[in-house]
Design an enzyme around this catalytic site. Structure first.
Site, PDB file in Angstrom:
ATOM      1  N   GLY A 108       0.816  -1.211   0.000  1.00 29.43           N
ATOM      2  CA  GLY A 108       0.000   0.000   0.000  1.00 29.43           C
ATOM      3  C   GLY A 108       0.844   1.251   0.000  1.00 29.43           C
ATOM      4  O   GLY A 108       1.904   1.323  -0.597  1.00 29.43           O
ATOM      5  N   CYS A 109       0.375   2.247   0.746  1.00 27.91           N
ATOM      6  CA  CYS A 109       0.923   3.592   0.617  1.00 27.91           C
ATOM      7  C   CYS A 109       2.213   3.800   1.375  1.00 27.91           C
ATOM      8  O   CYS A 109       2.850   4.827   1.225  1.00 27.91           O
ATOM      9  CB  CYS A 109      -0.101   4.617   1.094  1.00 27.91           C
ATOM     10  SG  CYS A 109      -0.448   4.491   2.859  1.00 27.91           S
ATOM     11  N   GLY A 110       2.608   2.867   2.245  1.00 26.24           N
ATOM     12  CA  GLY A 110       3.825   3.067   3.015  1.00 26.24           C
ATOM     13  C   GLY A 110       3.563   3.710   4.349  1.00 26.24           C
ATOM     14  O   GLY A 110       4.438   3.763   5.208  1.00 26.24           O
ATOM     15  N   VAL A 111       2.359   4.219   4.567  1.00 30.59           N
ATOM     16  CA  VAL A 111       1.972   4.790   5.854  1.00 30.59           C
ATOM     17  C   VAL A 111       1.039   3.830   6.589  1.00 30.59           C
ATOM     18  O   VAL A 111       1.132   3.654   7.797  1.00 30.59           O
ATOM     19  CB  VAL A 111       1.280   6.157   5.643  1.00 30.59           C
ATOM     20  CG1 VAL A 111       0.684   6.652   6.947  1.00 30.59           C
ATOM     21  CG2 VAL A 111       2.278   7.168   5.095  1.00 30.59           C
ATOM     22  N   CYS A 112       0.147   3.172   5.846  1.00 33.05           N
ATOM     23  CA  CYS A 112      -0.804   2.250   6.461  1.00 33.05           C
ATOM     24  C   CYS A 112      -0.067   1.134   7.193  1.00 33.05           C
ATOM     25  O   CYS A 112       0.901   0.584   6.695  1.00 33.05           O
ATOM     26  CB  CYS A 112      -1.707   1.641   5.390  1.00 33.05           C
ATOM     27  SG  CYS A 112      -2.560   2.882   4.410  1.00 33.05           S
TER      28      CYS A 112
END
Length: 274
Positions: free
Chosen positions: A119-123
C-alpha cells in the site's frame, strides 16, 4: 560528477497540437514540461525512481539524499554519476551516488524495516513517531528577528522572473532561496514541487550555504513533505503561494519552523511556529 550520453535536456518539449477557440480550430505548436523517470542508486542499489524535470539532477540527487536523511551532510556523498538516456520511446535518467559506509548501512537497515509492507507506506505503521515526519526542533538562530517586514512581498514579486520554464509551459513548480531582505539568491523549477525543493536544497548543500540564514519561497501549496524536508536541513521558514495542509501546519509547529502561505505582495497568512 560525470555526465554521460547527452547534454542536459532543456526541460521543455515542443509538440504539434490542435488549438480550438470558439468555432475556429488551428494547428499550433505547444510547449510542455519534460517529465522523465529518474532512478536514484546508492552504492549500486536502486533506492527510488522519481518523476522529474531532467535538469539539475546532481543537485536534485544530493538534495534528496540530505532532505530524506540518507546522508547527514554533503561531504557524505563521495561521488555522483548522472547518465541521461534521451533516445528511445521512454527517455530516462539514472543517478549513481557513492555515499559513506555509515550512511549506506543505515539506508540498508531502513529498507529492511520497510520490506514486506504494502500500500501507501503509511498504512500499518503503529504510531506517527515511526513515520519520521517530525524532525528535531529547530534552534532559534535569530534569523526570523532579522527578517525584513517586506521580505515575503519582495519574494512574491521577484519569483515570476525566475520561472522561465513555467512562463513557456504553465506547468512547473518553483522553489527559491531568499535572504533576509526577500531577495532571491537561487531558484529551481521542476514538474514536481518536492523535486524543485530538493534541487534547491542540493545546491545549498553543495555550496555549503548556511541554511539557517534564509527562507524558502515555493510556488506551490505547502504539503507535509515540503515542510519536513525544510525542517530536516535547518531552514527556519517556508513561504508558499497556495494553501497549507493540516499536517504541514502541525509539523511546522512541532519543529519550530515558521510557515506562511497564501503569499502575495499584499499580504499572507502566518501559521506560526508554536
Amino acid at each position: 560528477m560525470s555526465l554521460s550520453e547527452t547534454v542536459e535536456p532543456s526541460g521543455i518539449v515542443e509538440l504539434a497540437v490542435r488549438r480550438r477557440r470558439g468555432d475556429a480550430a488551428e494547428t499550433a505548436v505547444d510547449r510542455v514540461g519534460q517529465e522523465w523517470p529518474v532512478a536514484l542508486v546508492f552504492n549500486g542499489i536502486s533506492h527510488a525512481v522519481m518523476m522529474c524535470t531532467p535538469r539539475d539532477l546532481e543537485a536534485f540527487a544530493v538534495g534528496f539524499a540530505v532532505s530524506e536523511g540518507i546522508v547527514e551532510r554533503g561531504s557524505d556523498v563521495k561521488d555522483i554519476e548522472v547518465a541521461l538516456h534521451g533516445a528511445g520511446p521512454l527517455p530516462h535518467a539514472e543517478v549513481q551516488l557513492t555515499v559513506v559506509q555509515q550512511a549506506f548501512a543505515a539506508l540498508k537497515e531502513k529498507r529492511r524495516a520497510l520490506a514486506g509492507r504494502t500500500g501507501c507506506g503509511v498504512c500499518g505503521i503503529e504510531s506517527i513517531g515511526l513515520l519520521d515526519l517530525v524532525p528535531q526542533r529547530l534552534p532559534d538562530t535569530g534569523f526570523l528577528a532579522r527578517l525584513a517586514p517586506d521580505a515575503i512581498a519582495r519574494a512574491a514579486r521577484e519569483l515570476p522572473a525566475h520561472q522561465a520554464l513555467t512562463r513557456q509551459t504553465g506547468g512547473l513548480h518553483a522553489a527559491a532561496w531568499c535572504d533576509a531582505s526577500g531577495a532571491i539568491v537561487h531558484a529551481f523549477e521542476d514538474i514536481g514541487r518536492h523535486n524543485a525543493l530538493d534541487k534547491l536544497i542540493g545546491t545549498l548543500t553543495l555550496t555549503r550555504a548556511d541554511m539557517a540564514n534564509g527562507f524558502v519561497f515555493l510556488s506551490s501549496r505547502a504539503s507535509y513533505e515540503l515542510v519536513r524536508k525544510s525542517a530536516r536541513v535547518g531552514i527556519p521558514m517556508v513561504a508558499t503561494i497556495s494553501a497549507p495542509s493540516s499536517l504541514a501546519i502541525e509539523i511546522a509547529r512541532q519543529a519550530g519552523l515558521r510557515l506562511v502561505s497564501f503569499c502575495r505582495e499584499a499580504g499572507y497568512v502566518d501559521y506560526g511556529t508554536a
